[in-house]
Structures are given as C-alpha cells and as structure tokens.
Design a protein around this motif. Structure first.
Motif, PDB file in Angstrom:
ATOM      1  N   CYS A 139       0.833  -1.212   0.000  1.00  0.00           N
ATOM      2  CA  CYS A 139       0.000   0.000   0.000  1.00  0.00           C
ATOM      3  C   CYS A 139       0.864   1.256   0.000  1.00  0.00           C
ATOM      4  CB  CYS A 139      -0.922   0.014   1.216  1.00  0.00           C
ATOM      5  SG  CYS A 139      -2.258  -1.187   1.137  1.00  0.00           S
ATOM      6  N   HIS A 140       1.936   1.214   0.775  1.00  0.00           N
ATOM      7  CA  HIS A 140       2.854   2.363   0.812  1.00  0.00           C
ATOM      8  C   HIS A 140       3.498   2.572  -0.561  1.00  0.00           C
ATOM      9  CE1 HIS A 140       5.646   5.282   2.521  1.00  0.00           C
ATOM     10  NE2 HIS A 140       6.634   4.634   1.907  1.00  0.00           N
ATOM     11  N   GLN A 141       3.867   1.467  -1.200  1.00  0.00           N
ATOM     12  CA  GLN A 141       4.501   1.532  -2.519  1.00  0.00           C
ATOM     13  C   GLN A 141       3.570   2.136  -3.561  1.00  0.00           C
ATOM     14  OE1 GLN A 141       5.679  -2.333  -3.965  1.00  0.00           O
ATOM     15  NE2 GLN A 141       6.243  -1.571  -6.006  1.00  0.00           N
ATOM     16  N   HIS A 142       2.280   1.833  -3.459  1.00  0.00           N
ATOM     17  CA  HIS A 142       1.307   2.282  -4.463  1.00  0.00           C
ATOM     18  C   HIS A 142       0.398   3.413  -3.954  1.00  0.00           C
ATOM     19  CE1 HIS A 142       2.439  -0.880  -7.277  1.00  0.00           C
ATOM     20  NE2 HIS A 142       2.388  -1.751  -6.283  1.00  0.00           N
ATOM     21  N   GLN A 143       0.814   4.027  -2.841  1.00  0.00           N
ATOM     22  CA  GLN A 143       0.111   5.196  -2.291  1.00  0.00           C
ATOM     23  C   GLN A 143      -1.376   4.915  -2.059  1.00  0.00           C
ATOM     24  OE1 GLN A 143       1.081   8.333  -5.114  1.00  0.00           O
ATOM     25  NE2 GLN A 143       3.021   8.746  -4.095  1.00  0.00           N
ATOM     26  N   LEU A 144      -1.629   3.838  -1.336  1.00  0.00           N
ATOM     27  CA  LEU A 144      -2.999   3.422  -1.024  1.00  0.00           C
ATOM     28  C   LEU A 144      -3.249   3.607   0.472  1.00  0.00           C
ATOM     29  CD1 LEU A 144      -3.069   0.165  -3.194  1.00  0.00           C
ATOM     30  CD2 LEU A 144      -4.187   2.336  -3.735  1.00  0.00           C
ATOM     31  N   GLN A 145      -3.149   4.842   0.924  1.00  0.00           N
ATOM     32  CA  GLN A 145      -3.276   5.134   2.351  1.00  0.00           C
ATOM     33  C   GLN A 145      -4.664   4.806   2.904  1.00  0.00           C
ATOM     34  OE1 GLN A 145      -2.059   7.258   0.084  1.00  0.00           O
ATOM     35  NE2 GLN A 145       0.066   7.637   0.701  1.00  0.00           N
ATOM     36  N   GLN A 146      -5.657   4.701   2.010  1.00  0.00           N
ATOM     37  CA  GLN A 146      -7.031   4.455   2.483  1.00  0.00           C
ATOM     38  C   GLN A 146      -7.193   3.094   3.145  1.00  0.00           C
ATOM     39  OE1 GLN A 146      -6.041   4.530  -0.719  1.00  0.00           O
ATOM     40  NE2 GLN A 146      -7.403   3.376  -2.096  1.00  0.00           N
ATOM     41  N   PHE A 147      -6.187   2.220   2.991  1.00  0.00           N
ATOM     42  CA  PHE A 147      -6.297   0.890   3.591  1.00  0.00           C
ATOM     43  C   PHE A 147      -5.621   0.798   4.951  1.00  0.00           C
ATOM     44  CE2 PHE A 147      -6.932  -0.008  -0.930  1.00  0.00           C
ATOM     45  CZ  PHE A 147      -8.046  -0.824  -0.879  1.00  0.00           C
ATOM     46  N   GLU A 148      -5.024   1.891   5.422  1.00  0.00           N
ATOM     47  CA  GLU A 148      -4.292   1.860   6.689  1.00  0.00           C
ATOM     48  C   GLU A 148      -5.179   1.401   7.848  1.00  0.00           C
ATOM     49  OE1 GLU A 148      -2.069   4.941   9.799  1.00  0.00           O
ATOM     50  OE2 GLU A 148      -2.594   5.619   7.771  1.00  0.00           O
ATOM     51  N   SER A 149      -6.388   1.952   7.917  1.00  0.00           N
ATOM     52  CA  SER A 149      -7.278   1.613   9.031  1.00  0.00           C
ATOM     53  C   SER A 149      -7.709   0.144   8.972  1.00  0.00           C
ATOM     54  CB  SER A 149      -8.503   2.530   9.031  1.00  0.00           C
ATOM     55  OG  SER A 149      -9.263   2.366   7.842  1.00  0.00           O
ATOM     56  N   LEU A 150      -7.972  -0.352   7.770  1.00  0.00           N
ATOM     57  CA  LEU A 150      -8.400  -1.747   7.605  1.00  0.00           C
ATOM     58  C   LEU A 150      -7.301  -2.710   8.029  1.00  0.00           C
ATOM     59  CD1 LEU A 150     -10.407  -3.887   6.531  1.00  0.00           C
ATOM     60  CD2 LEU A 150      -9.357  -3.583   4.275  1.00  0.00           C
ATOM     61  N   LEU A 151      -6.058  -2.425   7.614  1.00  0.00           N
ATOM     62  CA  LEU A 151      -4.944  -3.302   7.949  1.00  0.00           C
ATOM     63  C   LEU A 151      -4.673  -3.299   9.455  1.00  0.00           C
ATOM     64  CD1 LEU A 151      -2.554  -2.460   4.969  1.00  0.00           C
ATOM     65  CD2 LEU A 151      -4.056  -4.444   5.217  1.00  0.00           C
ATOM     66  N   SER A 152      -4.763  -2.119  10.072  1.00  0.00           N
ATOM     67  CA  SER A 152      -4.576  -2.035  11.522  1.00  0.00           C
ATOM     68  C   SER A 152      -5.678  -2.782  12.261  1.00  0.00           C
ATOM     69  CB  SER A 152      -4.557  -0.566  11.964  1.00  0.00           C
ATOM     70  OG  SER A 152      -3.456   0.120  11.403  1.00  0.00           O
ATOM     71  N   GLN A 153      -6.915  -2.678  11.758  1.00  0.00           N
ATOM     72  CA  GLN A 153      -8.045  -3.389  12.363  1.00  0.00           C
ATOM     73  C   GLN A 153      -7.796  -4.897  12.345  1.00  0.00           C
ATOM     74  OE1 GLN A 153     -10.865  -1.931  13.653  1.00  0.00           O
ATOM     75  NE2 GLN A 153     -11.914  -3.835  14.151  1.00  0.00           N
ATOM     76  N   ASN A 154      -7.345  -5.396  11.212  1.00  0.00           N
ATOM     77  CA  ASN A 154      -7.090  -6.829  11.083  1.00  0.00           C
ATOM     78  C   ASN A 154      -5.906  -7.274  11.936  1.00  0.00           C
ATOM     79  OD1 ASN A 154      -8.785  -8.396   8.864  1.00  0.00           O
ATOM     80  ND2 ASN A 154      -8.585  -6.292   8.189  1.00  0.00           N
ATOM     81  N   MET A 155      -4.881  -6.430  12.027  1.00  0.00           N
ATOM     82  CA  MET A 155      -3.742  -6.771  12.872  1.00  0.00           C
ATOM     83  C   MET A 155      -4.183  -6.834  14.337  1.00  0.00           C
ATOM     84  SD  MET A 155      -0.521  -7.549  12.351  1.00  0.00           S
ATOM     85  CE  MET A 155       0.271  -6.650  11.028  1.00  0.00           C
ATOM     86  N   GLY A 156      -5.034  -5.893  14.740  1.00  0.00           N
ATOM     87  CA  GLY A 156      -5.571  -5.929  16.091  1.00  0.00           C
ATOM     88  C   GLY A 156      -6.346  -7.206  16.355  1.00  0.00           C
TER      89      GLY A 156
END
Length: 431
Positions: A261-278
């Motif tokens: 996501c960082h490589q392709h500038q997809l910041q909108q997924f940050e919250s989703l990935l953190s939610q799943n990691m939690g």
C-alpha cells in the motif's frame, strides 16, 4: 417497436402483476403471452389498453442511439465494479432510471438490466428495492445466453450474500463455473468473479477454496494495475489464515500488504490493515497489543459506521481486561457518535452491543428484556454468531440470578445457534 413485448413483460413483473390481471377485458392470456415473448405484434387497440393499464409512458423511453447507450453503460458498469464507489453507483442508477430504451436488440435489453442490477447492488440500495430485478430475471432466465446467465448468477449471489444466505448465494456462483469455458470474459471480470467466490467460501469456512480463488484474483488485479482491488484480495487471504488459526502467516500477509500500500500510495487501507492486525492479537489473547492496533485504526477512520466497528472491537478488549472505566468510556464514545450523526435507525446492532457491555460490567442494572431483544434482533438479521454469544451471556446472567429454567432455555438457544453456524441439523453430525 420490436421490443414492446419485452417492455410490457418487464413492467408487468416489476409491478408484480399476473398475466391474467393485465389481460383481463383486453385480450386472452395466451395472446398476451405471445406478445411478451415476441411471437405476436399487438394491434394498436390492444397495445394502447395494455400500456394504459401498466401506466407506461412510451415518451419516457430514450431515443438515444442504442449501441452508444450500451457502450457508455458498460464503461460505467466496469468502472464502478472496479472502484466499488457507492456514490458513483447511486448517481448512475439515478441517471439511468430517468429513462428507458426502446431496445431493438434483445441482447441489449438483458445486458442493460443486468448491468443496472449490479449498479443497484454496489450502491447498497435496500434489498427490497432491488428484489424486482431478481424476480424479473428469474422469470426470463431461460431467454439468457451463457454470458448473460453468468452475470445474472453473480448478481443473484451478491443479493443473497447481503442477506447472509451464504449457501444459497454460493450455489449461484458454483453453477456458473461450468459456464466459464463457453464464454469470453475480460480479465477484470474473471478477477471480480474469483474474488466474490473466495469471499463466499471464506464465509462458509471453506478456507482452502477461499485461499485459492483470492490468490488467483489478486494476481490478475495486480497484473492489470488495479492495486486497490488486489489489496482487497490480500486482506481476504489474511482473514482466511486468521480463520484457520495461522496467525503468523496472517500477520506476515498484512505486513507485506502494508508495504504494498505504501509503494502504491494506497493510504485508504491503513485503518483496515490495523483493524485486522488488532484482531490477530485479540484472538491470541494479547488484549493490550490488540487495543494498540485498534486505536491506530480508530484514528485513521473518518466514516462513522466504520468507526463504530473499531469502537466495538476496543470495548471487547477492555472487557477482557476487566477495565470497567475504559469499557464505560468507549461505550459512551460509541453512543455519542450515533447521536451526533443521527445514526440511530441504522445502528441498532451497535446500540445493543454498547448497552449490553455496560450491563455485563454492572455499569447499568441487569435487564433481561434488553438482551433478549438483542438476541431476537441478531436472529432477524441472520447474525448467528451474536445470537450464540448473547444467548450464552444471558444464560449465565440468569443462572447467577437463580433463574435456572430461563437460563437453560437460553443455553439451548446458544446450542441451536452453534448448529446453525456449523450448517448441521443433527447432533450426530457434530465433529
């Protein structure tokens, strides 16, 4: 007008009108059937009477070039399916609902309504407002070619999936597998199909199939440059590993996806990935670590309904830690968010969650009826996991209050929910 029979049939089905009712005092039912199937052209008098009864205004039908309309609609359909942009879908639905087309080509009539059906689904319209598409195509299914049948099955799947009827939903997709060799699909369509299939298998705990199709879909999307859709697939792969108990693999997938996501500038997924990691840490009993990731997700979110999901996750972890003050604090945050955004009518689920957690920690008095109503609510929306969860809780609370007979009835209900979650009907089938 070559397509007048199809227009009459479509409008009749939309209005839930029987052929006998439409034909009464105008023509015979068999004559109407021939008109609708294109085997007979109605006389001007019969045509006028039929369209008058159906209240069809033929001037309402677009005079634009049919092929150009279909080309534009297909591009809109493709773009919206790939972006999953609800607002764009609503805008296009409103646009296309403002006129009808006098189709000269039968195939265009079917494709037009199939594409519109999918736009309605993406726009998250209430299912009762979409049902007429399902009814109409069920009646016309025998007239569809293989590619049209494929699109119809995908649409019907999404409809039933949204109703949480996962087995019925999957049956539509699996019936389409045999159609694949006989139809030409664009690569994006195949990726879309594989992703939906993976999501269905995941929902039914068929994890090997889910992983197989999610990986196929991700690879196609990535090769086409649809990186956001590839992230959806990668997240589903991680969720499937979580469901299998392979937490280390899931964590690695999420970390790799974060870099992607960082490589392709997809910041909108940050919250989703953190939610799943939690969620991974929550399942492993690491409540404090889970809260750290959930709070990161909370801080990255802006959409109220999505924020409520994370608030609920945070409350569950503080509940495990028996930190009543934080349970109270986050329950109030959730309730305030609902009030501030006037979400009450659409968030009954979260109202129940927050009130029950306060009750569990004796922050408000025990109220049997509230939890019983919550169980009935989750049963109505087919959220069987929460039926089981709250039936166990209510059984325990009633037992503590020496209401043993009532407690037993809710423990029985939790058992029935467990059977339903495992898709079995008999004790003998438990494994």
């Amino acid at each position: 007008m070559q397509n007048i029979g199809r227009i009459i049939k479509s409008e009749r089905i939309k209005q839930n009108m029987k052929q006998k009712v439409l034909a009464e005092d105008i023509c015979s039912t068999s004559y109407l059937s021939k008109i609708e199937n294109g085997n007979k052209s109605p006389s001007p008098e019969v045509l006028n009477d039929l369209i008058a009864r159906l209240q069809i205004n033929l001037n309402y039908f677009s005079q634009e070039n049919e092929e150009q309309i279909m080309a534009n609609l297909y591009e809109n359909y493709k773009s919206i399916v790939l972006t999953r942009n609800e607002q764009a879908a609503k805008d296009k639905v409103n646009h296309y609902m403002n006129f009808e087309i006098r189709f000269d080509e039968p195939k265009n009539f079917y494709y037009y309504n199939l594409y519109l059906f999918r736009l309605f689904l993406v726009s998250k319209q209430p299912l009762d407002e979409i049902e007429h598409f399902l009814t109409a195509f069920y009646a016309m299914e025998e007239n569809l070619d293989n590619r049209q049948s494929f699109i119809y099955n995908v649409n019907a799947n999404i409809y039933h999936f949204r109703k949480s009827n996962y087995i019925k939903a999957l049956s539509y997709l699996e019936s389409s597998i045999n159609l694949l060799p006989s139809i030409q699909l664009e690569d994006w369509e195949r990726a879309d199909y594989y992703y939906i299939l993976a999501l269905n298998y995941y929902s039914l705990n068929q994890n090997l199939n889910a992983l197989n199709y999610a990986k196929k879909s991700s690879a196609i999307y990535e090769s086409l440059g649809y990186f956001a859709r590839s992230v959806d697939c990668k997240t589903l792969i991680a969720a499937t590993y979580i469901q299998n108990g392979h937490y280390a693999s899931a964590e690695q997938i999420l970390e790799d996806t974060s870099l992607f996501c960082h490589q392709h500038q997809l910041q909108q997924f940050e919250s989703l990935l953190s939610q799943n990691m939690g969620f991974i840490f929550a399942l492993q009993g690491h409540a404090k670590k889970a809260i750290t990731f959930y709070k990161k997700s909370y801080n990255a979110k802006t959409e109220p309904l999505s924020i409520l999901i994370t608030i609920h996750s945070i409350i569950k972890e503080y509940s495990k830690l028996n930190q009543e003050d934080y349970v109270r604090k986050w329950c109030e945050k959730g309730l305030d968010l609902i009030k501030e955004n006037e979400l009450t009518d659409t968030t009954t689920t979260y109202l129940y969650h927050f009130e029950i957690f306060k009750m569990k920690h004796q922050l408000i008095p025990f109220e049997e009826k509230l939890i019983a109503n919550a169980i009935d609510h989750f049963q109505r929306i087919n959220d069987i996991k929460n039926v089981q969860k709250y039936a166990i809780l209510l059984g325990n609370l009633l037992y503590e209050h020496h209401e043993y007979k009532k407690a037993a009835s809710y423990f029985q209900r939790s058992t029935e929910a467990m059977y339903q979650l495992k898709y079995i009907n008999k004790w003998e089938d438990l494994t």
